[in-house]
Enzyme design. Structure first.
Site, PDB file in Angstrom:
ATOM      1  N   SER A  10      47.442   5.727  29.466  1.00 39.51           N
ATOM      2  CA  SER A  10      47.407   7.177  29.329  1.00 39.51           C
ATOM      3  C   SER A  10      45.981   7.705  29.122  1.00 39.51           C
ATOM      4  O   SER A  10      45.136   7.579  30.004  1.00 39.51           O
ATOM      5  CB  SER A  10      48.338   7.593  28.194  1.00 39.51           C
ATOM      6  OG  SER A  10      48.575   8.972  28.200  1.00 39.51           O
ATOM      7  N   LYS A  19      50.048   4.504  33.109  1.00 43.68           N
ATOM      8  CA  LYS A  19      50.829   5.690  32.734  1.00 43.68           C
ATOM      9  C   LYS A  19      49.906   6.900  32.814  1.00 43.68           C
ATOM     10  O   LYS A  19      49.165   7.197  31.883  1.00 43.68           O
ATOM     11  CB  LYS A  19      51.413   5.570  31.332  1.00 43.68           C
ATOM     12  CG  LYS A  19      52.331   6.741  30.954  1.00 43.68           C
ATOM     13  CD  LYS A  19      52.911   6.568  29.561  1.00 43.68           C
ATOM     14  CE  LYS A  19      53.938   7.667  29.254  1.00 43.68           C
ATOM     15  NZ  LYS A  19      53.330   8.995  29.145  1.00 43.68           N
TER      16      LYS A  19
END
Length: 522
Positions: free
Chosen positions: A437, A462
């Site tokens: 992320s 992600k």
């Protein structure tokens, strides 16, 4: 006298064997009983069978008080658990307490039945909720994984759901979850019941207690804002949809319908709501600009919905639990050649990550280190804006950091051209399979701008942006509303970032060669 326990147990399993031969019916049981797994059992508890609707239970407990009038609940029971518990209730006509204790000792009631109250729902409310979910998905969802989601199929599933009749709200929830599953959404998009929404909204994503939407979404959910604001604003401008009670935003005077114009002096006109929220999350650099409680403050400029007046407020951002700490650790390593490396380990991107890294770099500069290692291994991410700020500390201004892709288009986040890097010394970034992320945003920006080489294994992958939208009945939906791309437009999601080296290079010339190759392909 009650039969011996071995006899009762034999009867139980004989009954279970016979009942297990009957075909399963794939529908939930309907019951007027509290779960048998509770510590005190109530009288007159019955379980309705999926086989002809016959009652398979009689009085299953003599302890506990007389139960009140039964409440309609939703319960599901596995076939094995059903025949075990049902058989015990049938064939243990006496010695109930002993039978119950025996059953509990054998684990027969473990995960046998789950119970919750069923709330009646009006037909118009059921229809409104399904339509709200449709509109939210239709306008906001981004199929980042290319799973096959189409608006045509989503419309068909919605129309089919609207034709059905629902007696209880839980039946509507189950239908919505079925719609999402059949629509081929990604694994991060899910429908949430009110309890699940409450659990998520305990953490205020804005940090000040507001929920933001576009003007178009506001009109669809609430209605017209005001005649003046409707004329002066655009469909993509951001408005306040809700203000949390007793929050910092509420105390500062923000209200439903206010248009957010700027955050910390930077215009946010036509920015996606999640980008505006991200900027609100970011902390102010001025160390003196603190609230009494020690939290940083964010400046929000807004236009009042009632009279179109423009106001500016300073709002303190609460630190979760009042004990958030900078997730940064530093160390100095010296290799065989005498090269001194300052190691900065960043474990997460919370509201103090950027400030912690800044302080670490300044301190290491004082110690005269030769190189930097930024360790992002096992860092699962956090606030994306913190990653953007940290990238600027090593790259300086005017450099692209990340592309944000949503249904409203693409937004390239570029650092302020006047921003100067804290250091220009060589930088190595360590990553692994749990670098995810916001960590991937930072690593990708440093790699694509030829500022650092990456060492380790491919990152997690992600790169999605998610939002939580709450509906009038308290339920909500968590859906993917965008994704991040690296400055060279590499898609992070499901793919991750490939490092430049698997092991730390011992030969400095290899690092220089890799960076030169990067510059040549820019």
């Amino acid at each position: 006298a009650p039969p011996p326990l071995p006899v009762a147990a034999t009867a139980v399993f004989a009954s279970a064997l016979l009942l297990s031969l009957l075909p399963s019916v794939p529908r939930p049981l309907q019951t007027t009983v509290v779960t048998p797994s509770v510590s005190r059992f109530r009288r007159h508890a019955y379980v309705r069978s999926p086989i002809g609707g016959a009652r398979l239970g009689r009085r299953i407990g003599s302890s506990g008080s007389q139960s009140e009038r039964p409440t309609r609940v939703d319960a599901r029971i596995g076939k094995r658990g059903f025949v075990k518990a049902g058989g015990l209730c049938l064939l243990a006509p006496v010695g109930w307490n002993r039978g119950i204790q025996e059953a509990k000792g054998m684990g027969l009631f473990d995960n046998v039945i789950s119970v919750r109250k069923m709330a009646p729902v009006k037909p118009e409310d059921a229809r409104a909720l399904i339509e709200d979910v449709f509109e939210t998905m239709n306008s906001g969802f981004v199929d980042t994984n290319n799973n096959g989601f189409t608006k045509e199929r989503w419309r068909q599933l919605t129309d089919a759901a609207l034709e059905k009749e629902y007696q209880y709200r839980e039946e509507v929830y189950a239908e919505i979850r079925s719609m999402l599953e059949q629509a081929h959404v990604d694994e991060y998009t899910t429908f949430l019941d009110p309890d699940e929404v409450d659990g998520m909204t305990k953490y205020d994503i804005s940090g000040v207690g507001i929920n933001l939407v576009t003007k178009e979404q506001f009109r669809r959910k609430v209605g017209s804002i005001s005649e003046k604001l409707d004329e002066d604003s655009q469909d993509k401008d951001v408005f306040v949809l809700a203000v949390l009670k007793d929050s910092a935003a509420s105390q500062a005077g923000l209200e439903l319908g206010d248009q957010i114009i700027a955050v910390d002096g930077a215009s946010v006109r036509s920015m996606p709501p999640f980008e505006v929220l991200s900027r609100i999350q970011g902390q102010i650099d001025d160390k003196e600009d603190k609230s009494e409680g020690g939290a940083s403050r964010v400046e929000i400029k807004f236009r009042r919905a009632k009279d179109s007046t423009v106001n500016t407020v300073q709002i303190p951002r609460a630190v979760t639990g009042g004990s958030a700490k900078a997730p940064v650790e530093t160390a100095v390593e010296t290799d065989r050649k005498g090269v001194r490396r300052g190691v900065i380990t960043l474990s997460e991107f919370n509201s103090k990550a950027a400030k912690g890294v800044e302080e670490a770099v300044l301190e290491l500069e004082k110690q005269g280190i030769d190189q930097y290692i930024l360790d992002l291994r096992y860092n699962l991410g956090g606030v994306a804006q913190e990653a953007v700020e940290i990238a600027g500390m090593f790259m300086g201004g005017g450099k692209p950091v990340t592309y944000t892709v949503s249904n409203t288009g693409e937004l390239l986040d570029i650092l302020d051209a006047e921003k100067k890097p804290l250091t220009t010394k060589p930088l190595i970034v360590r990553v692994n399979f749990l670098t995810a992320s916001a960590s991937e945003i930072l690593a990708g920006a440093l790699q694509d701008n030829c500022r650092a080489v990456l060492v380790g294994t491919r990152t997690f992958g992600k790169g999605v942006i998610q939002g939580i939208f709450q509906f009038s009945d308290g339920s909500g939906i968590k859906l993917t509303i965008g994704k991040y791309l690296t400055p060279r437009r590499k898609d992070i999601n499901k793919k991750g970032i490939q490092p430049d080296f698997f092991l730390m290079p011992r030969d400095e010339s290899k690092i220089s060669s890799k960076l030169n190759q990067c510059y040549e392909t820019t």
